[in-house]
Enzyme design. Structure first.
Site, PDB file in Angstrom:
ATOM      1  N   ARG A  65       0.651  -1.348   0.046  1.00 54.65           N
ATOM      2  CA  ARG A  65       0.061   0.116  -0.368  1.00 54.65           C
ATOM      3  C   ARG A  65       1.430   1.114  -0.420  1.00 54.65           C
ATOM      4  NH1 ARG A  65      -3.467   2.675   4.023  1.00 54.65           N
ATOM      5  NH2 ARG A  65      -5.363   3.589   3.251  1.00 54.65           N
ATOM      6  N   HIS A  69       0.332   4.407  -2.446  1.00 54.18           N
ATOM      7  CA  HIS A  69       0.425   6.358  -1.634  1.00 54.18           C
ATOM      8  C   HIS A  69       1.129   7.235  -2.484  1.00 54.18           C
ATOM      9  CE1 HIS A  69      -3.059   5.431   1.512  1.00 54.18           C
ATOM     10  NE2 HIS A  69      -3.466   4.324   0.337  1.00 54.18           N
ATOM     11  N   VAL A  73       0.719  10.224  -5.372  1.00 57.66           N
ATOM     12  CA  VAL A  73       1.052  11.499  -5.384  1.00 57.66           C
ATOM     13  C   VAL A  73       2.572  11.801  -6.174  1.00 57.66           C
ATOM     14  CG1 VAL A  73       1.253  13.640  -2.842  1.00 57.66           C
ATOM     15  CG2 VAL A  73      -0.831  11.128  -3.442  1.00 57.66           C
ATOM     16  N   GLY A  75       4.090  11.094  -8.250  1.00 60.78           N
ATOM     17  CA  GLY A  75       4.473   9.875  -8.745  1.00 60.78           C
ATOM     18  C   GLY A  75       5.282   9.270  -8.127  1.00 60.78           C
ATOM     19  N   ASP A  77       7.830   9.075  -5.703  1.00 63.44           N
ATOM     20  CA  ASP A  77       9.648   9.656  -5.408  1.00 63.44           C
ATOM     21  C   ASP A  77       9.387   9.699  -3.969  1.00 63.44           C
ATOM     22  OD1 ASP A  77       7.468  11.285  -4.626  1.00 63.44           O
ATOM     23  OD2 ASP A  77       8.057  12.898  -5.601  1.00 63.44           O
ATOM     24  N   SER A  79       7.737  10.431  -2.027  1.00 66.49           N
ATOM     25  CA  SER A  79       7.516  11.282  -0.746  1.00 66.49           C
ATOM     26  C   SER A  79       6.600  11.297   0.467  1.00 66.49           C
ATOM     27  CB  SER A  79       6.066  12.588  -1.912  1.00 66.49           C
ATOM     28  OG  SER A  79       5.617  11.657  -2.655  1.00 66.49           O
ATOM     29  N   ASN A  94      -3.851   8.573   4.699  1.00 64.00           N
ATOM     30  CA  ASN A  94      -2.445   7.956   5.796  1.00 64.00           C
ATOM     31  C   ASN A  94      -2.694   8.030   6.823  1.00 64.00           C
ATOM     32  OD1 ASN A  94      -1.254   6.971   3.360  1.00 64.00           O
ATOM     33  ND2 ASN A  94      -0.317   9.192   2.889  1.00 64.00           N
ATOM     34  N   HIS A 193      -6.279  -6.155  -1.773  1.00 59.49           N
ATOM     35  CA  HIS A 193      -7.443  -5.936  -1.352  1.00 59.49           C
ATOM     36  C   HIS A 193      -7.320  -7.380  -0.497  1.00 59.49           C
ATOM     37  CE1 HIS A 193      -8.357  -1.913  -0.918  1.00 59.49           C
ATOM     38  NE2 HIS A 193      -7.560  -1.618  -0.432  1.00 59.49           N
ATOM     39  N   ASP A 245      -9.846  -9.297   3.189  1.00 56.56           N
ATOM     40  CA  ASP A 245     -10.185 -10.798   2.117  1.00 56.56           C
ATOM     41  C   ASP A 245     -10.539 -11.229   3.139  1.00 56.56           C
ATOM     42  OD1 ASP A 245     -10.733 -13.896   0.864  1.00 56.56           O
ATOM     43  OD2 ASP A 245      -8.468 -13.374  -0.081  1.00 56.56           O
ATOM     44  N   SER A 248      -9.353 -15.623   2.787  1.00 57.15           N
ATOM     45  CA  SER A 248      -7.612 -16.059   2.334  1.00 57.15           C
ATOM     46  C   SER A 248      -7.261 -14.889   2.565  1.00 57.15           C
ATOM     47  CB  SER A 248      -7.547 -17.298   1.252  1.00 57.15           C
ATOM     48  OG  SER A 248      -7.820 -15.974   0.516  1.00 57.15           O
TER      49      SER A 248
HETATM   50  C1  HEM Z   1      -9.078   1.941  -5.437  1.00 57.08           C
HETATM   51  C2  HEM Z   1      -9.141   2.053  -4.845  1.00 57.08           C
HETATM   52  C3  HEM Z   1      -8.852   2.371  -3.532  1.00 57.08           C
HETATM   53  C4  HEM Z   1      -9.005   2.439  -2.074  1.00 57.08           C
HETATM   54  C5  HEM Z   1     -10.770   3.416  -1.692  1.00 57.08           C
HETATM   55  C6  HEM Z   1      -8.714   2.171  -0.861  1.00 57.08           C
HETATM   56  C7  HEM Z   1      -8.958   2.298   0.389  1.00 57.08           C
HETATM   57  C8  HEM Z   1      -8.252   1.587   1.498  1.00 57.08           C
HETATM   58  C9  HEM Z   1      -8.590   1.504   2.726  1.00 57.08           C
HETATM   59  C10 HEM Z   1      -9.461   2.494   2.890  1.00 57.08           C
HETATM   60  C11 HEM Z   1      -7.621   0.947   3.167  1.00 57.08           C
HETATM   61  C12 HEM Z   1      -7.557   0.257   4.860  1.00 57.08           C
HETATM   62  C13 HEM Z   1      -6.664   1.637   5.532  1.00 57.08           C
HETATM   63  C14 HEM Z   1      -6.860   1.598   6.755  1.00 57.08           C
HETATM   64  O1  HEM Z   1      -8.404   1.126   7.950  1.00 57.08           O
HETATM   65  O2  HEM Z   1      -6.192   1.488   7.223  1.00 57.08           O
HETATM   66  C15 HEM Z   1      -6.845  -0.082   2.779  1.00 57.08           C
HETATM   67  C16 HEM Z   1      -5.740  -1.442   2.823  1.00 57.08           C
HETATM   68  C17 HEM Z   1      -5.130  -0.979   1.726  1.00 57.08           C
HETATM   69  N1  HEM Z   1      -4.623  -1.068   0.555  1.00 57.08           N
HETATM   70 FE1  HEM Z   1      -5.974  -0.244  -0.811  1.00 57.08          FE
HETATM   71  N2  HEM Z   1      -7.632   1.368  -1.377  1.00 57.08           N
HETATM   72  C18 HEM Z   1      -7.393   1.256  -2.940  1.00 57.08           C
HETATM   73  C19 HEM Z   1      -6.668   1.032  -4.002  1.00 57.08           C
HETATM   74  C20 HEM Z   1      -5.539   0.416  -2.849  1.00 57.08           C
HETATM   75  C21 HEM Z   1      -4.944   0.058  -4.378  1.00 57.08           C
HETATM   76  C22 HEM Z   1      -4.404   0.500  -5.909  1.00 57.08           C
HETATM   77  C23 HEM Z   1      -3.785  -0.858  -3.330  1.00 57.08           C
HETATM   78  C24 HEM Z   1      -2.096  -1.840  -4.379  1.00 57.08           C
HETATM   79  C25 HEM Z   1      -2.078  -2.026  -5.171  1.00 57.08           C
HETATM   80  C26 HEM Z   1      -3.804  -1.223  -2.361  1.00 57.08           C
HETATM   81  C27 HEM Z   1      -3.679  -2.233  -1.298  1.00 57.08           C
HETATM   82  C28 HEM Z   1      -3.737  -2.007   0.018  1.00 57.08           C
HETATM   83  C29 HEM Z   1      -3.389  -2.808   0.756  1.00 57.08           C
HETATM   84  C30 HEM Z   1      -2.583  -3.947   0.507  1.00 57.08           C
HETATM   85  C31 HEM Z   1      -4.622  -2.382   1.998  1.00 57.08           C
HETATM   86  C32 HEM Z   1      -4.054  -2.999   3.338  1.00 57.08           C
HETATM   87  C33 HEM Z   1      -2.927  -2.524   4.161  1.00 57.08           C
HETATM   88  C34 HEM Z   1      -2.794  -2.960   5.597  1.00 57.08           C
HETATM   89  O3  HEM Z   1      -3.166  -3.798   5.532  1.00 57.08           O
HETATM   90  O4  HEM Z   1      -1.764  -2.313   6.053  1.00 57.08           O
HETATM   91  N3  HEM Z   1      -5.336  -0.336  -2.520  1.00 57.08           N
HETATM   92  N4  HEM Z   1      -6.866  -0.079   0.698  1.00 57.08           N
END
Ligand code: HEM
Ligand SMILES: *[C@@H]1O[C@H](CO)[C@@H](O)[C@H](O)[C@H]1NC(C)=O
Ligand SMILES: *[C@@H]1O[C@H](CO)[C@@H](O)[C@H](O)[C@H]1NC(C)=O
Ligand SMILES: *[C@@H]1O[C@H](CO)[C@@H](O)[C@H](O)[C@H]1NC(C)=O
Ligand SMILES: *[C@@H]1O[C@H](CO)[C@@H](O)[C@H](O)[C@H]1NC(C)=O
Ligand SMILES: *[C@@H]1O[C@H](CO)[C@@H](O)[C@H](O)[C@H]1NC(C)=O
Length: 331
Positions: A65, A69, A73, A75, A77, A79, A94, A193, A245, A248
């Site tokens: 993630r 992130h 923002v 690119g 970089d 940041s 964040n 996710h 998920d 799993s």
């Molecule tokens: C499509 C739009 C997306 C939205 C709205 C979104 C939003 C979120 C939110 C709200 C969380 C939970 C954060 C928390 O509760 O602290 C999350 C977790 C996560 N997101 Fe996304 N996300 C998106 C796309 C992505 C993309 C593109 C990736 C990576 C390629 C990604 C990877 C992850 C991962 C791996 C987690 C779990 C992080 C952890 O357990 O520390 N997400 N996301």
């Protein structure tokens, strides 16, 4: 905001012996950028990511993630790594949420011991994200390298450029389009996710009185709704987390998409890829269906999209710097 039109020129990349991808890329980035200057880089990062996952499985998700992130923002970089109350760390997506910064520090110091002042923090993030996917059971790819680190973090941009779990599908699609990513990328990258966790604060609006309906989100499967209501009661602890998920949790697979077919997406932004009206005419619905029955297709598209994402506005040439400490710009 800056459109990453620079990622569109030609370039073919041999990914595996069976898969040849012709990609949009600018790219002054190359897979062997550090071959001479830091020959053990990939081994060092792999080892440190392995250690971090051994200590905490979830860290793989957190590192993946962080790269996302970073790239959305200004690119890729580095940041997102910069400390300071005006930094991206304190933006809404964040704050109290992005994690893994200490692991990046550890990797950086191991890398510095081997090759002082050579490898950027943004490249370390890209490698750590790749390794996190692989070590969670997902696909792998050759990471393009040669990014330099940016000099500014932009909190305002972080707030507006990163997708929110409460965004509509059209808004999410346009935020991806703003950085040169298309609808296939939206769906494949959302498959990230398949690992990691989310806090009650990010989905509790769906559980009791969704959009003023007086009822839970009707696209949320009822048993899942009950479980989440118990985890996240009204006035409960918004910091409690659940698995994105539920099938799993720690394995990088295509169950995320199978869950969406069954109304078991946790975030609204997950479930709308399948259940919203716009999911039909934007084609996200049919992509979810395809990935749910064909994990090879998901893996191939995910790899393609990760490489595209890693190519968003890279800092190269004499721009930016190689940061010594990932948290602060060099003085
Ligand atoms: C499509 C739009 C997306 C939205 C709205 C979104 C939003 C979120 C939110 C709200 C969380 C939970 C954060 C928390 O509760 O602290 C999350 C977790 C996560 N997101 Fe996304 N996300 C998106 C796309 C992505 C993309 C593109 C990736 C990576 C390629 C990604 C990877 C992850 C991962 C791996 C987690 C779990 C992080 C952890 O357990 O520390 N997400 N996301
Ligand atoms: C930060 O991004 C905003 C757009 O959201 C832009 O208006 C502003 O100029 C940027 N600030 C810096 C320091 O780049
Ligand atoms: C998205 O871009 C990729 C190339 O990067 C392309 O193969 C794919 O067909 C595009 N998807 C859509 C929906 O335009
Ligand atoms: C649900 O929210 C709406 C609008 O915020 C409010 O008018 C209504 O009273 C709420 N219903 C319940 C059952 O709490
Ligand atoms: C959630 O965590 C943040 C940061 O650790 C903290 O500031 C906040 O008070 C916590 N909220 C609750 C309800 O515990
Ligand atoms: C897709 O359908 C939704 C809802 O039916 C509608 O609001 C939206 O304008 C449509 N978008 C396109 C691109 O046709």
């Amino acid at each position: 905001m800056k459109r990453s039109s620079n990622i569109f020129s030609s370039g073919c990349l041999r990914l595996t012996t069976v898969l040849m991808l012709c990609l949009a890329s600018s790219s002054q980035l190359t897979t062997d950028f550090y071959a001479m200057s830091c020959p053990n880089l990939l081994k060092i990062v792999r080892k440190e990511v392995q250690n971090a996952i051994k200590a905490e499985t979830r860290i793989a998700a957190s590192l993946l993630r962080l790269h996302f992130h970073d790239c959305f923002v200004n690119g890729c970089d580095g940041s997102v790594l910069l400390d300071g109350s005006n930094g991206e760390k304190f933006s809404l997506p964040n704050i109290n949420s992005a994690r893994g910064f200490e692991v990046i520090d550890t990797i950086k110091s191991s890398v510095e011991s081997a090759c002082n002042g050579v490898v950027s923090c943004s490249d370390i993030l890209a490698i750590a994200a790749r390794d996190s996917v692989l070590l969670s059971g997902g696909p792998t790819w050759k990471v393009l390298l040669g990014r330099r680190d940016g000099l500014v973090a932009n909190q305002t941009l972080s707030n507006s450029a990163l997708p929110s779990p409460f965004d509509t599908l059209d808004v999410i699609i346009s935020k991806f389009a703003n950085v040169g990513l298309n609808i296939t990328d939206v769906v494949s990258l959302s498959g990230a996710h398949t690992i990691g966790q989310a806090k009650c604060a990010t989905f509790s609006n769906r559980l009791f009185n969704f959009s003023g309906t007086g009822a839970p989100d009707s696209t949320l499967e009822t048993n899942t709704a009950t479980n989440l209501q118990n985890l996240c009661p009204v006035n409960g602890d918004d910091n409690k987390t659940t698995f994105l998920d539920q099938n799993s949790a720690d394995l990088f697979d295509n169950h995320y998409f199978q869950n969406l077919l069954n109304g078991k997406g946790i975030l609204s932004s997950d479930q709308i890829l399948f259940s919203s009206d716009e999911a039909v005419n934007t084609t996200t619905k049919v992509l979810v269906q395809q990935y749910s029955i064909n994990s090879g297709l998901f893996f191939g598209n995910f790899v393609n999209s990760m490489i595209k994402m890693g190519n968003i506005s890279p800092v190269t040439g004499s721009n930016g710097e190689i940061r010594k400490n990932c948290r602060v710009v060099n003085s």
